[in-house]
Design a protein around this motif. Structure first.
Motif, short mmCIF file in Angstrom:
data_model
loop_
_atom_site.label_atom_id
_atom_site.label_comp_id
_atom_site.label_asym_id
_atom_site.label_seq_id
_atom_site.Cartn_x
_atom_site.Cartn_y
_atom_site.Cartn_z
N ALA A 13 0.82 -1.21 0.00
CA ALA A 13 0.00 0.00 0.00
C ALA A 13 0.86 1.26 0.00
O ALA A 13 0.42 2.31 -0.47
N GLN A 14 2.08 1.15 0.50
CA GLN A 14 3.01 2.29 0.50
C GLN A 14 3.64 2.51 -0.87
O GLN A 14 4.39 3.45 -1.06
N LEU A 40 4.59 -16.81 -5.04
CA LEU A 40 3.21 -16.81 -5.54
C LEU A 40 2.21 -17.13 -4.44
O LEU A 40 1.16 -16.49 -4.33
N LEU A 41 2.55 -18.11 -3.62
CA LEU A 41 1.67 -18.51 -2.52
C LEU A 41 1.46 -17.36 -1.53
O LEU A 41 0.34 -17.08 -1.11
N ILE A 42 2.54 -16.66 -1.18
CA ILE A 42 2.44 -15.53 -0.25
C ILE A 42 1.57 -14.42 -0.84
O ILE A 42 0.72 -13.86 -0.15
N LEU A 43 1.78 -14.10 -2.11
CA LEU A 43 0.97 -13.05 -2.74
C LEU A 43 -0.51 -13.43 -2.77
O LEU A 43 -1.37 -12.57 -2.58
N GLN A 44 -0.78 -14.71 -2.96
CA GLN A 44 -2.18 -15.14 -2.96
C GLN A 44 -2.76 -15.09 -1.54
O GLN A 44 -3.85 -14.56 -1.34
N GLU A 45 -2.03 -15.62 -0.58
CA GLU A 45 -2.54 -15.68 0.79
C GLU A 45 -2.65 -14.31 1.45
O GLU A 45 -3.61 -14.03 2.16
N GLU A 46 -1.67 -13.45 1.24
CA GLU A 46 -1.62 -12.19 1.97
C GLU A 46 -2.20 -11.00 1.21
O GLU A 46 -2.62 -10.03 1.82
N LEU A 47 -2.20 -11.07 -0.12
CA LEU A 47 -2.72 -9.96 -0.90
C LEU A 47 -3.96 -10.33 -1.70
O LEU A 47 -4.60 -9.47 -2.31
N GLY A 48 -4.28 -11.63 -1.74
CA GLY A 48 -5.45 -12.07 -2.47
C GLY A 48 -5.29 -12.05 -3.98
O GLY A 48 -6.27 -12.03 -4.72
N ILE A 49 -4.05 -12.07 -4.45
CA ILE A 49 -3.80 -12.06 -5.89
C ILE A 49 -3.67 -13.52 -6.35
O ILE A 49 -2.78 -14.23 -5.91
N ARG A 76 7.19 -1.59 -12.59
CA ARG A 76 5.94 -0.97 -13.05
C ARG A 76 4.83 -2.04 -13.18
O ARG A 76 3.71 -1.83 -12.73
N PHE A 77 5.18 -3.18 -13.77
CA PHE A 77 4.21 -4.28 -13.88
C PHE A 77 3.78 -4.76 -12.49
O PHE A 77 2.60 -4.95 -12.23
N GLY A 78 4.74 -4.92 -11.59
CA GLY A 78 4.43 -5.34 -10.22
C GLY A 78 3.53 -4.36 -9.50
O GLY A 78 2.55 -4.74 -8.87
N ARG A 79 3.86 -3.07 -9.58
CA ARG A 79 3.03 -2.05 -8.92
C ARG A 79 1.60 -2.06 -9.45
O ARG A 79 0.65 -1.93 -8.70
N GLN A 80 1.48 -2.20 -10.77
CA GLN A 80 0.14 -2.26 -11.37
C GLN A 80 -0.62 -3.47 -10.86
O GLN A 80 -1.79 -3.37 -10.48
N LEU A 81 0.04 -4.61 -10.84
CA LEU A 81 -0.59 -5.84 -10.35
C LEU A 81 -0.99 -5.69 -8.88
O LEU A 81 -2.12 -6.01 -8.51
N ASP A 84 -3.92 -3.06 -8.49
CA ASP A 84 -5.21 -3.57 -8.97
C ASP A 84 -5.84 -4.55 -8.01
O ASP A 84 -7.05 -4.70 -7.97
N LYS A 85 -5.03 -5.22 -7.21
CA LYS A 85 -5.55 -6.29 -6.34
C LYS A 85 -5.62 -5.91 -4.87
O LYS A 85 -6.09 -6.68 -4.07
N ARG A 86 -5.14 -4.73 -4.50
CA ARG A 86 -5.17 -4.34 -3.09
C ARG A 86 -6.59 -4.16 -2.59
O ARG A 86 -7.48 -3.76 -3.34
N LEU A 87 -6.77 -4.39 -1.31
CA LEU A 87 -8.07 -4.14 -0.70
C LEU A 87 -8.36 -2.65 -0.72
O LEU A 87 -7.45 -1.84 -0.54
#
Length: 98
Positions: A13-14, A40-49, A76-81, A84-87
């Motif tokens: 979020a920062q 990938l697992l962490i991003l899915q579990e903690e960010l819901g992506i 840039r791709f990571g920030r966009q991803l 787009d998926k942040r709560l």
């Protein structure tokens, strides 16, 4: 940008980019190695992506996290991803990190 008490969601979020997140998770996951699957697992579990979205990051890295594309493009791709998926409560209004 972060402290040891900052959650991954708060860190993203920062405005953290992809390399920031890889560095953050590499330090956090020690002594275990941060594999791409674990990432990938962490991003899915903690960010819901979902894996279907985050796996796209795999084409940008070698197994040792060495970039295979321009660092700014990857961030840039990571920030966009991440954006787009942040709560909604973690996304500041008017967020423009690109």
């Amino acid at each position: 940008m972060t402290t040891s008490r900052t959650s991954l969601a708060e860190f993203v979020a920062q405005g953290a980019g992809c390399f920031d997140v890889v560095e953050y998770l590499t330090a956090r996951e020690r002594p275990a190695e941060l594999t791409f699957f674990r990432f990938l697992l962490i991003l899915q579990e903690e960010l819901g992506i979902p894996f279907g979205e985050t796996r796209k990051l795999g084409v940008y890295f070698k197994p040792d996290w060495t970039p295979m594309a321009d660092v700014e493009l990857i961030d840039r791709f990571g920030r966009q991803l991440f954006r787009d998926k942040r709560l909604p409560d973690l996304l500041p209004l008017g967020d423009t990190h690109d």
